[in-house]
Scaffold this motif. Structure first.
Motif, PDB file in Angstrom:
ATOM      1  N   LEU A   1       0.825  -1.204   0.000  1.00  8.55           N
ATOM      2  CA  LEU A   1       0.000   0.000   0.000  1.00  8.55           C
ATOM      3  C   LEU A   1       0.863   1.260   0.000  1.00  8.55           C
TER       4      LEU A   1
ATOM      5  N   LEU B   1       2.118   1.719  -3.510  1.00 12.31           N
ATOM      6  CA  LEU B   1       1.037   2.199  -4.371  1.00 12.31           C
ATOM      7  C   LEU B   1       0.773   3.676  -4.124  1.00 12.31           C
ATOM      8  N   ALA B   2       0.770   4.087  -2.867  1.00 13.76           N
ATOM      9  CA  ALA B   2       0.564   5.501  -2.547  1.00 13.76           C
ATOM     10  C   ALA B   2       1.706   6.349  -3.099  1.00 13.76           C
TER      11      ALA B   2
ATOM     12  N   PHE C   1       1.281   6.986  -6.831  1.00 11.14           N
ATOM     13  CA  PHE C   1       0.295   8.003  -7.178  1.00 11.14           C
ATOM     14  C   PHE C   1       0.692   9.393  -6.700  1.00 11.14           C
TER      15      PHE C   1
ATOM     16  N   ALA D   1      -0.412   9.583  -0.038  1.00  9.14           N
ATOM     17  CA  ALA D   1      -1.663   9.030   0.474  1.00  9.14           C
ATOM     18  C   ALA D   1      -2.873   9.918   0.173  1.00  9.14           C
TER      19      ALA D   1
ATOM     20  N   LEU E   1      -3.891   9.304  -3.424  1.00 11.09           N
ATOM     21  CA  LEU E   1      -4.464   7.963  -3.571  1.00 11.09           C
ATOM     22  C   LEU E   1      -5.886   7.924  -3.018  1.00 11.09           C
TER      23      LEU E   1
ATOM     24  N   VAL F   1      -8.140   9.496  -5.650  1.00 12.76           N
ATOM     25  CA  VAL F   1      -8.330   8.612  -6.810  1.00 12.76           C
ATOM     26  C   VAL F   1      -9.291   7.483  -6.459  1.00 12.76           C
ATOM     27  N   CYS F   2      -9.138   6.906  -5.271  1.00 13.05           N
ATOM     28  CA  CYS F   2     -10.042   5.826  -4.861  1.00 13.05           C
ATOM     29  C   CYS F   2     -11.471   6.337  -4.689  1.00 13.05           C
TER      30      CYS F   2
END
Length: 120
Positions: free
Chosen positions: A56, A59-60, A63, A66, A69, A72-73
């Protein structure tokens, strides 16, 4: 003692400032050097390797952090919801409120049709 005498004494003391002894300076410098952090030598890696990032966190970082991200989510969830709940399904939900309601008719806020399971 008169003011002139005191002024002359202070002027003489100002011309000859006191010097610290060599022993005092050695002790002060030894204490200062003992408190200095150890420096890194050139060509050697740091003592601790950085901790590997989790999935995670990677992934953050991909992008841009946090907060990005999370935005985007949120947009993805809103897009899925708007894509799944097409306007015809929404009319089934709000049709009783905006339709022809006159007088003493009842409004069914929970219709028996399962509007979320229909394909649109």
């Amino acid at each position: 003692m008169q003011d002139k005498d005191l002024e002359a004494l202070l002027a003489q003391a100002a011309k000859q400032p006191p010097q610290p002894s060599a022993g005092l300076m050695d002790r002060v410098l030894a204490d200062a050097l003992a408190l200095q952090p150890a420096g890194l030598t050139v060509g050697h890696p740091p003592a601790r390797a950085p901790q590997p990032l989790g999935v995670l966190a990677r992934l953050a970082a991909l992008f841009g952090g946090a907060p990005v991200l999370a935005g985007v989510c949120s947009a993805a969830v809103a897009g899925v919801a708007l894509g799944y709940l097409n306007p015809e399904s929404m009319d089934m939900l709000t049709g009783g409120l905006a339709g022809d309601v006159t007088g003493a008719e009842t409004i069914d806020l929970f219709p028996s049709t399962d509007f979320l399971a229909t394909e649109g």
